[in-house]
Design a protein around this motif. Structure first.
Motif, PDB file in Angstrom:
ATOM      1  N   GLU A   1       0.819  -1.218   0.000  1.00 27.40           N
ATOM      2  CA  GLU A   1       0.000   0.000   0.000  1.00 27.40           C
ATOM      3  C   GLU A   1       0.852   1.266   0.000  1.00 27.40           C
TER       4      GLU A   1
ATOM      5  N   MET B   1      -1.720   0.348  -3.862  1.00 25.22           N
ATOM      6  CA  MET B   1      -3.025   0.494  -3.219  1.00 25.22           C
ATOM      7  C   MET B   1      -4.140   0.309  -4.252  1.00 25.22           C
ATOM      8  N   PHE B   2      -3.941   0.907  -5.433  1.00 27.77           N
ATOM      9  CA  PHE B   2      -4.931   0.778  -6.506  1.00 27.77           C
ATOM     10  C   PHE B   2      -5.123  -0.693  -6.875  1.00 27.77           C
TER      11      PHE B   2
ATOM     12  N   ARG C   1      -4.558  -3.368  -5.065  1.00 29.78           N
ATOM     13  CA  ARG C   1      -5.261  -4.093  -4.007  1.00 29.78           C
ATOM     14  C   ARG C   1      -6.745  -3.715  -3.996  1.00 29.78           C
ATOM     15  N   ASN C   2      -7.051  -2.442  -4.144  1.00 31.83           N
ATOM     16  CA  ASN C   2      -8.446  -2.000  -4.176  1.00 31.83           C
ATOM     17  C   ASN C   2      -9.213  -2.662  -5.309  1.00 31.83           C
ATOM     18  N   MET C   3      -8.576  -2.670  -6.475  1.00 31.08           N
ATOM     19  CA  MET C   3      -9.200  -3.259  -7.667  1.00 31.08           C
ATOM     20  C   MET C   3      -9.534  -4.730  -7.398  1.00 31.08           C
TER      21      MET C   3
ATOM     22  N   ARG D   1      -9.945  -6.211  -4.487  1.00 32.07           N
ATOM     23  CA  ARG D   1     -10.958  -6.294  -3.434  1.00 32.07           C
ATOM     24  C   ARG D   1     -12.361  -5.992  -3.977  1.00 32.07           C
TER      25      ARG D   1
END
Lengths: 256, 249
Positions: free
Chosen positions: B96, B103-104, B106-108, B110
């Motif tokens: 992150e 971070m992007f 991981r967000n994607m 998730r």
């Protein structure tokens, strides 16, 4: 029975050649929808990922239990059920039964009429809406009863139909049998009663055929998933007590 | 510009990639489907009623798209993730803060994972309400129910990997549920032990769920999806109102 691709049928049996479905080229009429959809999803999820971060809490610590400890959202319906019945029933037997029930639907509903049309029949939509409301009312009522029913004399902090039954039966039957009746037999009774009554109603009111019964039962499943998931995620806070969504907040967890 | 494009299109290399012209004639529209490994999952023609967006809402295809995004972002995440305690947590923290677009990424992963669970569930609901589970598609419906289960398991196994409090306790709750398989003292106990690789959530749980999440379950899903898509074609294509049943009797 006329199988797909064998349209010609013996004359005089009362079966006609099936109507030719109007068709269009996959390229471009389907491919373009897929392309636009793909772009919209990519853009949508990218924007979501730019602005909302995936949660990352403190390092896992077996010593510190957050209150409440919740499963991911799609299991919160099952976690909600855990509050009302024996864990073997809520966590294993019921979900397994639901999957087997879903998978076996087409082996009971054998007729080929009504394929390709939402709700299949004129009554289908009304049955679906009725089933959804019927299920929601039953489940919300039972959740409220289980949360607030407390008869004088019941053990401190216990509430609901199961604990009440256990409380009433324990003197006569002993605590083990009373617990079995309260946590297993009574919930199974409700699990069977609610859809059976639903089927009886749609048969009576709409003269439902097999497909319409299936519509009622699927709507029962769909509504249950929706209602229990919403209650489990938005209305359960500290100690899994029932509360308003704005009171739920983040799980309480001591700082490390 | 058109001249250069025409010259590129005339090269042997270009023609070796695209076997046919841009599909704007009936003949080339047939060819493009037959000659492309991805497009040939589709039939050459589809019922007009089925390309109406509000019939399918594109839910099945959207589920596949989620799976593709999850595969790509998942492979990228594997470059950074360490399935070990407590490095798992710190590798996510590092991803992150120290990795460009970490971070992007991981967000994607998730949000599309949540998206996939939701879309698969809605796809099943669409298929049900349009009566598309009925014969002759009954077995494909069974495979679909199996794929719903695999989707839940894929998401749930991934939930443990960040090794934060959220992950740890969600998995504790989940595996306690699985441990209730009756009779719990004889069967549930062992189910729970097999899932956790021990008596509590720990290193052996993490490596088990990691392996399930990145290899075993995706391969199972791919296999089941292959059969699922194949069966759509073999069971008569996408459902439409013009099918046999109504003309009978």
């Amino acid at each position: 029975m006329v199988r797909e691709g064998e349209g010609k049928v013996l004359p005089g049996v009362g079966v006609e050649v099936k109507q030719e479905t109007e068709k269009v080229f996959t390229w471009p009429y389907l491919v373009r929808i897929e392309m636009i959809g793909m772009l919209l999803y990519l853009v949508g999820f990218s924007i979501l990922s730019i602005f909302i971060n995936a949660p990352l809490r403190n390092l896992a610590n077996p010593e510190v239990t957050p209150n409440p400890a919740k499963a991911p959202w799609y299991f919160l319906g099952l976690q909600e059920l855990l509050l009302h019945m024996h864990p073997a029933l809520a966590g294993v037997l019921l979900p397994a039964g639901v999957l087997v029930g879903l998978a076996s639907m087409p082996y009971f509903d054998r007729s080929r009429s009504g394929i390709g049309v939402y709700f299949s029949t004129a009554n289908g939509k009304a049955i679906a809406i009725f089933s959804f409301i019927y299920t929601a009312v039953w489940e919300i009522a039972l959740i409220l009863i289980d949360e607030y029913l407390n008869v004088l004399g019941m053990p401190e902090g216990s509430h609901g139909l199961g604990p009440l039954l256990k409380f009433l039966l324990t003197p006569a039957l002993g605590s083990q049998i009373a617990a079995f009746l309260a946590e297993v037999i009574m919930p199974i009774g409700f699990i069977l009663l609610i859809p059976s009554l639903l089927v009886a109603i749609v048969k009576r009111v709409w003269k439902a055929d097999m497909r319409e019964i299936m519509v009622a039962l699927y709507s029962f499943f769909f509504a249950s998933f929706v209602v229990l998931t919403i209650v489990g995620s938005a209305f359960r806070g500290h100690s899994m007590a029932l509360m308003w969504p704005w009171e739920v907040g983040h799980p309480e967890e001591p700082l490390q | 510009m058109d001249g250069i494009w025409a010259k590129i299109k005339a090269t042997n290399f270009f023609k070796s990639i695209y076997r046919n012209d841009y599909p704007d004639t009936p003949r080339s529209r047939v060819q493009v489907i037959l000659n492309s490994v991805l497009l040939h999952l589709h039939p050459v023609k589809v019922p007009k009623s089925a390309v109406k967006f509000t019939y399918t809402w594109g839910l099945g295809g959207s589920s596949v798209l989620m799976f593709l995004i999850l595969t790509i972002t998942g492979v990228l995440l594997m470059f950074y993730y360490i399935p070990s305690i407590p490095q798992a947590y710190f590798s996510i923290k590092g991803l992150e803060t120290n990795v460009t677009y970490g971070m992007f990424l991981r967000n994607m992963h998730r949000w599309t994972a949540h998206g996939m669970v939701l879309l698969v569930f809605l796809h099943m609901t669409r298929v049900f309400y349009t009566g598309s589970y009925k014969p002759p598609r009954e077995f494909n419906w069974v495979i679909g129910v199996f794929l719903l289960l695999i989707t839940f398991l894929l998401s749930f196994t991934g939930y443990l990997l960040p090794w934060d409090q959220l992950a740890f306790w969600a998995i504790t709750v989940g595996s306690n549920m699985a441990g209730a398989v009756p009779p719990a003292e004889y069967v549930g106990k062992y189910v729970r032990f097999a899932l956790l690789g021990g008596y509590e959530v720990g290193q052996s749980t993490l490596i088990r769920w990691y392996t399930l999440h990145v290899i075993a379950l995706p391969l199972t899903a791919i296999l089941a999806m292959a059969v699922h898509f194949w069966r759509i074609r073999k069971d008569g294509g996408i459902s439409s109102p013009g099918e046999s049943g109504d003309v009978k009797e």
